[in-house]
Design a protein around this motif. Structure first.
Motif, PDB file in Angstrom:
ATOM      1  N   GLY A 161       0.538  -1.538   0.029  1.00 15.77           N
ATOM      2  CA  GLY A 161      -0.345  -0.056   0.297  1.00 15.77           C
ATOM      3  C   GLY A 161       0.510   1.004   0.171  1.00 15.77           C
ATOM      4  N   HIS A 162       1.868   1.037  -0.054  1.00 12.07           N
ATOM      5  CA  HIS A 162       3.063   2.362   0.287  1.00 12.07           C
ATOM      6  C   HIS A 162       3.470   2.824  -1.453  1.00 12.07           C
ATOM      7  N   GLN A 163       4.224   4.054  -1.800  1.00  8.86           N
ATOM      8  CA  GLN A 163       4.859   3.838  -3.341  1.00  8.86           C
ATOM      9  C   GLN A 163       5.721   3.714  -2.397  1.00  8.86           C
ATOM     10  N   PRO A 164       6.991   2.743  -3.587  1.00 12.95           N
ATOM     11  CA  PRO A 164       9.009   2.867  -2.974  1.00 12.95           C
ATOM     12  C   PRO A 164       9.369   3.300  -2.408  1.00 12.95           C
ATOM     13  N   ILE A 165      10.187   3.651  -1.375  1.00 12.53           N
ATOM     14  CA  ILE A 165      11.100   4.395  -1.273  1.00 12.53           C
ATOM     15  C   ILE A 165      12.665   3.793  -2.343  1.00 12.53           C
ATOM     16  N   THR A 166      13.448   5.014  -2.270  1.00 15.63           N
ATOM     17  CA  THR A 166      14.392   5.145  -2.847  1.00 15.63           C
ATOM     18  C   THR A 166      15.219   5.408  -1.643  1.00 15.63           C
ATOM     19  N   GLU A 167      16.629   4.404  -1.787  1.00 16.02           N
ATOM     20  CA  GLU A 167      17.857   4.496  -0.624  1.00 16.02           C
ATOM     21  C   GLU A 167      19.391   5.421  -1.815  1.00 16.02           C
ATOM     22  N   ILE A 168      19.932   5.720  -1.272  1.00 17.17           N
ATOM     23  CA  ILE A 168      21.267   6.232  -1.670  1.00 17.17           C
ATOM     24  C   ILE A 168      22.313   5.785  -0.495  1.00 17.17           C
ATOM     25  N   LEU A 169      23.141   4.917  -0.164  1.00 14.68           N
ATOM     26  CA  LEU A 169      23.906   4.505   0.729  1.00 14.68           C
ATOM     27  C   LEU A 169      25.224   5.495   0.123  1.00 14.68           C
ATOM     28  N   ALA A 170      25.778   5.512   0.712  1.00 19.33           N
ATOM     29  CA  ALA A 170      26.887   6.979   1.219  1.00 19.33           C
ATOM     30  C   ALA A 170      27.657   6.034   2.360  1.00 19.33           C
ATOM     31  N   PRO A 171      29.598   6.475   1.714  1.00 18.69           N
ATOM     32  CA  PRO A 171      30.379   6.613   3.034  1.00 18.69           C
ATOM     33  C   PRO A 171      29.435   7.290   4.756  1.00 18.69           C
ATOM     34  N   GLY A 172      29.288   7.433   5.251  1.00 21.39           N
ATOM     35  CA  GLY A 172      28.718   7.699   6.288  1.00 21.39           C
ATOM     36  C   GLY A 172      26.867   8.539   6.771  1.00 21.39           C
ATOM     37  N   ALA A 173      26.771   8.007   5.354  1.00 22.67           N
ATOM     38  CA  ALA A 173      25.035   8.253   5.235  1.00 22.67           C
ATOM     39  C   ALA A 173      24.424   8.006   4.555  1.00 22.67           C
ATOM     40  N   LEU A 174      22.812   7.687   4.824  1.00 19.23           N
ATOM     41  CA  LEU A 174      22.511   7.301   4.560  1.00 19.23           C
ATOM     42  C   LEU A 174      20.866   8.174   3.681  1.00 19.23           C
ATOM     43  N   PHE A 175      20.591   8.331   2.256  1.00 18.36           N
ATOM     44  CA  PHE A 175      19.501   9.161   1.448  1.00 18.36           C
ATOM     45  C   PHE A 175      18.170   8.476   1.594  1.00 18.36           C
ATOM     46  N   MET A 176      17.331   8.739   1.593  1.00 19.09           N
ATOM     47  CA  MET A 176      15.877   8.466   1.250  1.00 19.09           C
ATOM     48  C   MET A 176      14.692   9.240   1.145  1.00 19.09           C
ATOM     49  N   LYS A 177      14.425   8.697  -0.093  1.00 13.49           N
ATOM     50  CA  LYS A 177      13.326  10.261  -1.049  1.00 13.49           C
ATOM     51  C   LYS A 177      11.643   9.122  -1.036  1.00 13.49           C
ATOM     52  N   ASN A 178      11.069   9.610  -0.648  1.00 14.22           N
ATOM     53  CA  ASN A 178       9.764   8.923  -0.639  1.00 14.22           C
ATOM     54  C   ASN A 178       9.574   9.330   0.625  1.00 14.22           C
ATOM     55  N   ARG A 179      10.302   9.776   1.471  1.00  8.72           N
ATOM     56  CA  ARG A 179      10.631   8.886   3.173  1.00  8.72           C
ATOM     57  C   ARG A 179       9.109   9.152   3.858  1.00  8.72           C
ATOM     58  N   GLY A 180       8.059  10.606   2.845  1.00  9.81           N
ATOM     59  CA  GLY A 180       7.206   9.945   4.003  1.00  9.81           C
ATOM     60  C   GLY A 180       7.239  10.875   5.583  1.00  9.81           C
TER      61      GLY A 180
END
Length: 286
Positions: A112-131
Motif C-alpha cells: 500500500g506504499h509508494q516505494p522508497i528510494t535509498e542512496i547508500l553512501a559512506p557515513g550517510a543514508l539518503f531516503m526519498k519518498n520517506r513520508g
C-alpha cells in the motif's frame, strides 16, 4: 520497533512498517603449498573456513560493483514485517542505490506504499519518498554513525559492504558444502561474527558504522550463513540481529543480501544539498 542501546540507555526508532516510514585462499586441499601440512594444522577446517569468510569483503572490492537484492524481516511481539529492495552497489566508492518496497499493513497484494528510494553512501543514508511529513521531491539524510545500529537495519536494508565487512569478525565457522545459487556453484559457510572484532578489522569507510552498531544490539555475536563463489565473492549472506526492544523476548531482524552481475556499471549520484529536507521529520511509529 525500538532499538534499545544496551550500554547507554538510549533508544532509536528502527524498522517499523507503517504508512509514513520504514520498518525497519580456496577451501581445497591445495590451498597451500603443502596441503597435508595445512590439514594437520587445521584438522577441523574451521580456521580455513573462517579465513575464507573474512576475506569475502576484499573479494567484493576487487569485483568493483554488483547488482543487489535485499530482504529484511522483523519479528517483535508476534508481529512479522518484511521489506524487500533491489538495486546496485559500487564497492569502489561505497555507494549504492536501492528501491525499497514496504509491506501493506492491510495485507493487500502489491503493498500500500509508494516505494522508497535509498542512496547508500559512506557515513550517510539518503531516503526519498520517506513520508512522515517530508515533501515528495525532497531527500532525508541520516548520518549512519549517529544510529545505535550503524544503519545495519534502520534503513530496511543492510549496506552490502557493511554486511561483508561485518564478516571480518567471523568465528566458529563451519563449511556446509557446495550448493547452486541462481545457477552459480557456491560454497556455503555458517558461523557467528563478532561486531567489535569486525569493527577493528573493517576499512575506514565502514568502521564508524560498525563501531556504532556495537552499541545497539543485545549481543555482539551475529549468526550468519554466507555463500561464496569460486572467486571468493559473497553471493549471498543472511545475518540475524537481536534487540532488547523493551520486551521479555526482545525483537529479532533477519537481513539477507544477494549479489550478482559483478562488474556491471552502477551510477550513483548523491542528492544536491538544496534537495535535502531540513525540516522536522515526524515519527515513523504509529
Amino acid at each position: 520497533m525500538v532499538v534499545q542501546d544496551r550500554r547507554g540507555g538510549g533508544a532509536v526508532a528502527v524498522a517499523v512498517a507503517c504508512g509514513t516510514g520504514l520498518a525497519v585462499g580456496l577451501l581445497t586441499t591445495g590451498c597451500s603449498p603443502d596441503g597435508a601440512a595445512a590439514d594437520d594444522q587445521d584438522p577441523s577446517g574451521r580456521a580455513t573456513a573462517a579465513a575464507e569468510v573474512r576475506n569475502s569483503a576484499a573479494a567484493l572490492l576487487r569485483a568493483g560493483s554488483a547488482g543487489i537484492r535485499t530482504s529484511m524481516e522483523t519479528v517483535s511481539g508476534g508481529t512479522r514485517v518484511a521489506i524487500r529492495g533491489t538495486g546496485g552497489y559500487d564497492f569502489a566508492t561505497s555507494t549504492g542505490r536501492l528501491r525499497v518496497v514496504l509491506p501493506d499493513p492491510a495485507g493487500r497484494p502489491g503493498g500500500g506504499h509508494q516505494p522508497i528510494t535509498e542512496i547508500l553512501a559512506p557515513g550517510a543514508l539518503f531516503m526519498k519518498n520517506r513520508g512522515a511529513g517530508v515533501p515528495a521531491d525532497k531527500w532525508v539524510r541520516i548520518y549512519t554513525a549517529s544510529l545505535s545500529d550503524g544503519n545495519l537495519v534502520t534503513g530496511g536494508a543492510t549496506d552490502p559492504l557493511a554486511a561483508a565487512e561485518l564478516l571480518r569478525g567471523a568465528r566458529e565457522v563451519t563449511y556446509q558444502g557446495e550448493e547452486r545459487l541462481d545457477g552459480v556453484r557456491v560454497r556455503h559457510y555458517r558461523g557467528t561474527t563478532d561486531i567489535g572484532a569486525a569493527a577493528r578489522q573493517a576499512s575506514p569507510r565502514t568502521r564508524p558504522a560498525l563501531v556504532a552498531a556495537e552499541q545497539g544490539f543485545t549481543t555482539d555475536a551475529v549468526p550468519f550463513d554466507a555463500y561464496l563463489d569460486e572467486d571468493g565473492r559473497l553471493r549471498k549472506v543472511r545475518q540475524w540481529f537481536r534487540f532488547a526492544n523493551g520486551a521479555p523476548k526482545g525483537a529479532s531482524v533477519t537481513s539477507t543480501t544477494e549479489l550478482s552481475d559483478f562488474g556491471t556499471r552502477v551510477a550513483v549520484q548523491l542528492p544536491d544539498e538544496r534537495d535535502i529536507y531540513a525540516g522536522k521529520i515526524a515519527s515513523a511509529a504509529r
